[in-house]
Design an enzyme around this catalytic site. Structure first.
Site, PDB file in Angstrom:
ATOM      1  N   PHE A   1      19.208  39.436  48.855  1.00  0.00           N
ATOM      2  CA  PHE A   1      19.104  41.432  48.709  1.00  0.00           C
ATOM      3  C   PHE A   1      17.843  40.967  49.686  1.00  0.00           C
ATOM      4  O   PHE A   1      16.586  42.114  49.638  1.00  0.00           O
ATOM      5  CB  PHE A   1      18.205  41.000  46.938  1.00  0.00           C
ATOM      6  CG  PHE A   1      17.147  40.566  46.956  1.00  0.00           C
ATOM      7  CD1 PHE A   1      15.570  40.394  47.365  1.00  0.00           C
ATOM      8  CD2 PHE A   1      16.958  38.500  46.720  1.00  0.00           C
ATOM      9  CE1 PHE A   1      14.423  40.190  46.668  1.00  0.00           C
ATOM     10  CE2 PHE A   1      16.186  37.943  45.857  1.00  0.00           C
ATOM     11  CZ  PHE A   1      14.876  38.346  46.322  1.00  0.00           C
TER      12      PHE A   1
ATOM     13  N   LYS B   1      29.168  43.162  52.920  1.00  0.00           N
ATOM     14  CA  LYS B   1      29.043  43.587  51.504  1.00  0.00           C
ATOM     15  C   LYS B   1      27.800  43.323  51.688  1.00  0.00           C
ATOM     16  O   LYS B   1      27.060  42.401  51.309  1.00  0.00           O
ATOM     17  CB  LYS B   1      30.117  42.336  51.069  1.00  0.00           C
ATOM     18  CG  LYS B   1      30.280  42.625  49.617  1.00  0.00           C
ATOM     19  CD  LYS B   1      29.242  42.016  48.923  1.00  0.00           C
ATOM     20  CE  LYS B   1      28.592  41.401  48.003  1.00  0.00           C
ATOM     21  NZ  LYS B   1      27.418  41.552  47.430  1.00  0.00           N
TER      22      LYS B   1
ATOM     23  N   GLU C   1      23.562  43.534  46.167  1.00  0.00           N
ATOM     24  CA  GLU C   1      24.102  44.373  44.444  1.00  0.00           C
ATOM     25  C   GLU C   1      22.926  45.119  44.483  1.00  0.00           C
ATOM     26  O   GLU C   1      22.809  46.376  43.842  1.00  0.00           O
ATOM     27  CB  GLU C   1      24.875  43.786  43.755  1.00  0.00           C
ATOM     28  CG  GLU C   1      24.222  42.650  43.035  1.00  0.00           C
ATOM     29  CD  GLU C   1      25.360  42.270  43.581  1.00  0.00           C
ATOM     30  OE1 GLU C   1      24.866  42.127  45.120  1.00  0.00           O
ATOM     31  OE2 GLU C   1      25.975  40.669  42.907  1.00  0.00           O
TER      32      GLU C   1
ATOM     33  N   SER D   1      22.034  32.267  49.228  1.00  0.00           N
ATOM     34  CA  SER D   1      20.970  30.890  48.564  1.00  0.00           C
ATOM     35  C   SER D   1      21.759  29.562  49.246  1.00  0.00           C
ATOM     36  O   SER D   1      23.636  30.268  49.191  1.00  0.00           O
ATOM     37  CB  SER D   1      20.903  30.664  47.330  1.00  0.00           C
ATOM     38  OG  SER D   1      22.235  31.250  46.170  1.00  0.00           O
TER      39      SER D   1
ATOM     40  N   CYS E   1      12.732  33.812  52.948  1.00  0.00           N
ATOM     41  CA  CYS E   1      13.888  31.881  53.841  1.00  0.00           C
ATOM     42  C   CYS E   1      12.567  31.809  54.999  1.00  0.00           C
ATOM     43  O   CYS E   1      12.029  30.039  54.925  1.00  0.00           O
ATOM     44  CB  CYS E   1      14.850  32.403  53.962  1.00  0.00           C
ATOM     45  SG  CYS E   1      15.108  32.767  56.082  1.00  0.00           S
TER      46      CYS E   1
ATOM     47  N   GLU F   1      13.670  25.524  45.816  1.00  0.00           N
ATOM     48  CA  GLU F   1      13.134  26.978  46.295  1.00  0.00           C
ATOM     49  C   GLU F   1      12.652  27.854  45.387  1.00  0.00           C
ATOM     50  O   GLU F   1      13.582  28.687  44.858  1.00  0.00           O
ATOM     51  CB  GLU F   1      14.303  27.277  47.680  1.00  0.00           C
ATOM     52  CG  GLU F   1      13.877  28.772  47.649  1.00  0.00           C
ATOM     53  CD  GLU F   1      14.970  29.354  49.085  1.00  0.00           C
ATOM     54  OE1 GLU F   1      15.715  29.552  48.207  1.00  0.00           O
ATOM     55  OE2 GLU F   1      14.698  29.344  49.850  1.00  0.00           O
TER      56      GLU F   1
HETATM   57  P1  NAD Z   1      22.420  35.108  46.895  1.00  0.00           P
HETATM   58  O1  NAD Z   1      23.106  34.096  47.460  1.00  0.00           O
HETATM   59  O2  NAD Z   1      22.277  35.088  45.439  1.00  0.00           O
HETATM   60  O3  NAD Z   1      22.930  35.931  47.281  1.00  0.00           O
HETATM   61  C1  NAD Z   1      23.385  36.705  48.469  1.00  0.00           C
HETATM   62  C2  NAD Z   1      24.648  37.129  48.989  1.00  0.00           C
HETATM   63  O4  NAD Z   1      26.003  36.151  48.588  1.00  0.00           O
HETATM   64  C3  NAD Z   1      24.886  38.267  47.932  1.00  0.00           C
HETATM   65  O5  NAD Z   1      25.565  39.189  48.665  1.00  0.00           O
HETATM   66  C4  NAD Z   1      25.149  37.842  46.961  1.00  0.00           C
HETATM   67  O6  NAD Z   1      26.619  39.332  45.824  1.00  0.00           O
HETATM   68  C5  NAD Z   1      26.292  37.287  46.631  1.00  0.00           C
HETATM   69  N1  NAD Z   1      27.151  35.864  45.881  1.00  0.00           N
HETATM   70  C6  NAD Z   1      25.969  36.263  45.202  1.00  0.00           C
HETATM   71  N2  NAD Z   1      26.624  34.828  44.054  1.00  0.00           N
HETATM   72  C7  NAD Z   1      27.439  34.740  44.400  1.00  0.00           C
HETATM   73  C8  NAD Z   1      28.840  33.924  43.959  1.00  0.00           C
HETATM   74  N3  NAD Z   1      28.443  33.412  43.064  1.00  0.00           N
HETATM   75  N4  NAD Z   1      30.193  34.005  44.963  1.00  0.00           N
HETATM   76  C9  NAD Z   1      30.078  34.591  45.473  1.00  0.00           C
HETATM   77  N5  NAD Z   1      28.837  35.630  46.704  1.00  0.00           N
HETATM   78  C10 NAD Z   1      27.520  35.722  45.444  1.00  0.00           C
HETATM   79  O7  NAD Z   1      21.254  35.174  47.805  1.00  0.00           O
HETATM   80  P2  NAD Z   1      19.413  36.261  47.186  1.00  0.00           P
HETATM   81  O8  NAD Z   1      19.676  35.588  45.617  1.00  0.00           O
HETATM   82  O9  NAD Z   1      20.111  37.394  47.693  1.00  0.00           O
HETATM   83  O10 NAD Z   1      18.747  35.692  48.682  1.00  0.00           O
HETATM   84  C11 NAD Z   1      17.638  34.753  48.461  1.00  0.00           C
HETATM   85  C12 NAD Z   1      18.476  33.632  49.210  1.00  0.00           C
HETATM   86  O11 NAD Z   1      18.904  33.654  50.682  1.00  0.00           O
HETATM   87  C13 NAD Z   1      16.796  32.785  49.101  1.00  0.00           C
HETATM   88  O12 NAD Z   1      17.949  31.565  48.853  1.00  0.00           O
HETATM   89  C14 NAD Z   1      16.713  32.457  50.468  1.00  0.00           C
HETATM   90  O13 NAD Z   1      15.746  31.604  50.880  1.00  0.00           O
HETATM   91  C15 NAD Z   1      17.797  32.391  51.271  1.00  0.00           C
HETATM   92  N6  NAD Z   1      17.951  33.267  52.583  1.00  0.00           N
HETATM   93  C16 NAD Z   1      18.211  32.463  53.366  1.00  0.00           C
HETATM   94  C17 NAD Z   1      17.832  32.924  55.031  1.00  0.00           C
HETATM   95  C18 NAD Z   1      18.164  32.435  55.810  1.00  0.00           C
HETATM   96  O14 NAD Z   1      18.419  33.010  56.876  1.00  0.00           O
HETATM   97  N7  NAD Z   1      18.504  30.250  56.043  1.00  0.00           N
HETATM   98  C19 NAD Z   1      17.484  34.704  55.325  1.00  0.00           C
HETATM   99  C20 NAD Z   1      17.100  35.350  54.165  1.00  0.00           C
HETATM  100  C21 NAD Z   1      17.033  34.643  53.324  1.00  0.00           C
END
Ligand code: NAD
Length: 497
Positions: free
Chosen positions: A149, A173, A176, A226, A281, A383
């Site tokens: 997000f 994808k 959401e 994450s 991040c 985090e």
């Molecule tokens: P998230 O992991 O909750 O979601 C990321 C994506 O995965 C979304 O599209 C979501 O729909 C999907 N998803 C969520 N849960 C899932 C599951 N159980 N199974 C399959 N797919 C699933 O992350 P978020 O809250 O949207 O974003 C924040 C996180 O992203 C933080 O941890 C941040 O550090 C990380 N991030 C990392 C970078 C990097 O380059 N290292 C960059 C930006 C954000």
């Protein structure tokens, strides 16, 4: 209620699954739309469309593919204001910050405009008698990106800018929580001349993610989110024989040596710790002042600045940062602040209670500053992803560098010093993927590549830059001989004697 569907074969399309997810305006805390969650069947339809369109796109010469990228870049510039407002209204970051999100993605598109040059292969004339050898990079076919997000413009563009320029079809994808910008980017790509089916958006949750990972025609998956989900994507994707890069969470340390310019450090920590409500991040989440004297002097400067942070609705041009993404995330961040106090850390500035007239339901948090954080504390190991800066004091350079090196995450880090030799040693020894020297958020430019170490990234190729080109292409090497007459059969492996 406004409904957000999917972008398939150049059109907005409903999947008719009957499953939806609420999209909030974090500034008001109200639901502003609902996004339809796709299904495995719907994903399969999108993949089929992409697979049909991809060969012709791959056969389009790279200069013409680059021209689509040039046109797309111009459209991003034309629509910057509208895109930024749309992004801000779903994410909650300020409009100025949303423009930065789009601009950082646009820079990857600029990089992708150079694709004819980037895809040039290697050639060896006369590798043997009458033998030439050459290698070429070819697209993988249909590839997918699963995005978080917190950068709804930049991160999809990190991926599809390179993937599409390389000749792949790309399925996005998005999160959401804020899906509208990736959808709008589809319309702009189409206006730029991208053929239908080469960029598809399938909205959804785990069901669509699993369908992507299991679909045999999806050849590579790029993920950012994450760490727990990144690890799952990496493991499952590999089981299904896919190429996977999966970027995860972070805990970024800024080491402050005694000779640093503390006024500069204070400005940088305020921006990098609290900008975008800490939902980056590459946010600095731990400051590591070396010696108590430096720590006390730093806190004296930071405290009034954190107390003075201006938090408010994301469309207000005067605020420093806006609300968090959701009510649940806000509660989570508060829980971690509570936990750090329980664990014995010292809350110097408490941002847990903020409220604004007219915006009582918004997902706001003030800035928090926490001192005396120790490596054994759970609130240090995790985090937090909110407007919270922790201070972990260190006695000397060695105990300071030991902190990021021992941490489970290894995304970004920074060192503040006037001592070139110390900075150089830090850059060489620190076990983190991206290092800033007197730079707080060392996000590499598009023609370098982005990626962390340890639990911040699974897989072996970084995002964008030549690493991105490598990830989204496969190498083919051709050995060619044009003999004058028939040679003898050879039973031993050919070698160069
Ligand atoms: P998230 O992991 O909750 O979601 C990321 C994506 O995965 C979304 O599209 C979501 O729909 C999907 N998803 C969520 N849960 C899932 C599951 N159980 N199974 C399959 N797919 C699933 O992350 P978020 O809250 O949207 O974003 C924040 C996180 O992203 C933080 O941890 C941040 O550090 C990380 N991030 C990392 C970078 C990097 O380059 N290292 C960059 C930006 C954000």
């Amino acid at each position: 209620m406004r409904e957000i569907h999917h972008f398939i074969d150049g059109q907005l399309k409903a999947a008719s699954t009957g499953r939806f997810h609420n999209v909030y305006d974090p500034s008001t805390g109200k639901v502003q739309a609902r996004v339809e969650l796709g299904s495995a069947d719907f994903l399969a339809e999108a993949v089929a469309g992409a697979k049909k369109a991809q060969p012709a796109w791959a056969a389009t010469n790279p200069q013409k593919r680059a021209r689509v990228m040039f046109a797309f870049k111009a459209l991003l510039e034309r629509d910057m204001e509208d895109l930024a407002r749309l992004l801000s209204s779903e994410h909650g970051k300020t409009v100025a910050d949303a423009k930065g999100d789009i601009q950082r993605g646009l820079e990857v598109i600029e990089f992708a405009c150079g694709i004819p040059h980037l895809l040039k292969g290697e050639f060896t004339e006369g590798a043997g008698p009458g033998i030439d050898m050459y290698s070429m990079r070819q697209p993988l076919g249909v590839v997918a990106g699963i995005t978080p997000f917190n950068f709804p413009a930049m991160i999809p563009m990190w991926m599809f800018g390179v993937a599409i320029a390389c000749g792949n079809a790309f399925i996005c994808k998005p999160s959401e929580k804020d899906p509208s910008v990736p959808m709008r980017l589809g319309e702009l790509l189409q206006e730029a001349g991208l053929p239908d089916g080469i960029y598809q958006v399938v909205n959804g949750d785990k069901a669509v993610v699993d369908a992507i990972l299991e679909h045999p025609d999806v050849k590579a998956v790029s993920f950012v989110g994450s760490s727990a989900v990144a690890e799952y994507i990496y493991a499952k994707g590999a089981t299904y024989g896919k190429r996977v890069q999966a970027m995860g969470g972070a805990k970024n340390h800024a080491i402050i040596l005694p000779d640093a310019d503390l006024d500069q450090v204070t400005n940088d920590l305020i921006g990098a710790g609290y900008g975008s409500a800490g939902e980056r991040c590459m946010a600095i989440s731990v400051a590591v002042p070396v010696t108590d004297k430096v720590a006390d002097a730093l806190i004296e400067r930071l405290k009034p600045r954190v107390e003075a942070l201006k938090v408010g609705p994301s469309l207000d041009p005067d605020v420093d940062y806006g609300p968090l993404i959701s009510h649940e995330h806000r509660k989570n961040v508060i829980r971690w602040i509570d936990k750090s106090v329980e664990e014995g850390a010292k809350l110097v500035v408490d941002g847990r209670k903020v409220s604004f007239q007219g915006y009582e339901s918004g997902f706001y948090l003030g800035g928090s500053l926490i001192d005396q954080v120790k490596p054994h504390m759970d609130s240090y190991k995790t985090e937090i992803f909110g407007p919270v800066l922790q201070i972990a004091r260190a006695e000397d350079f060695e105990s300071a560098i030991a902190l990021p090196n021992a941490h489970q995450y290894g995304n970004g880090t920074a060192i503040y010093t006037r001592n070139g030799r110390a900075a150089r040693e830090f850059a060489s020894r620190v076990e983190v993927g991206m290092v800033g020297i007197n730079v707080p958020i060392p996000v590499p430019l598009a023609y370098h590549s982005f990626g962390g170490w340890k639990r911040s990234a699974f897989g072996d190729a970084n995002q964008h830059g030549t690493e991105g080109v490598r990830f989204f292409t496969k190498v083919k090497t051709v050995t060619a001989r044009w003999p004058e007459g028939a040679g003898a059969a050879e039973f031993v492996i050919p070698t160069m004697k």
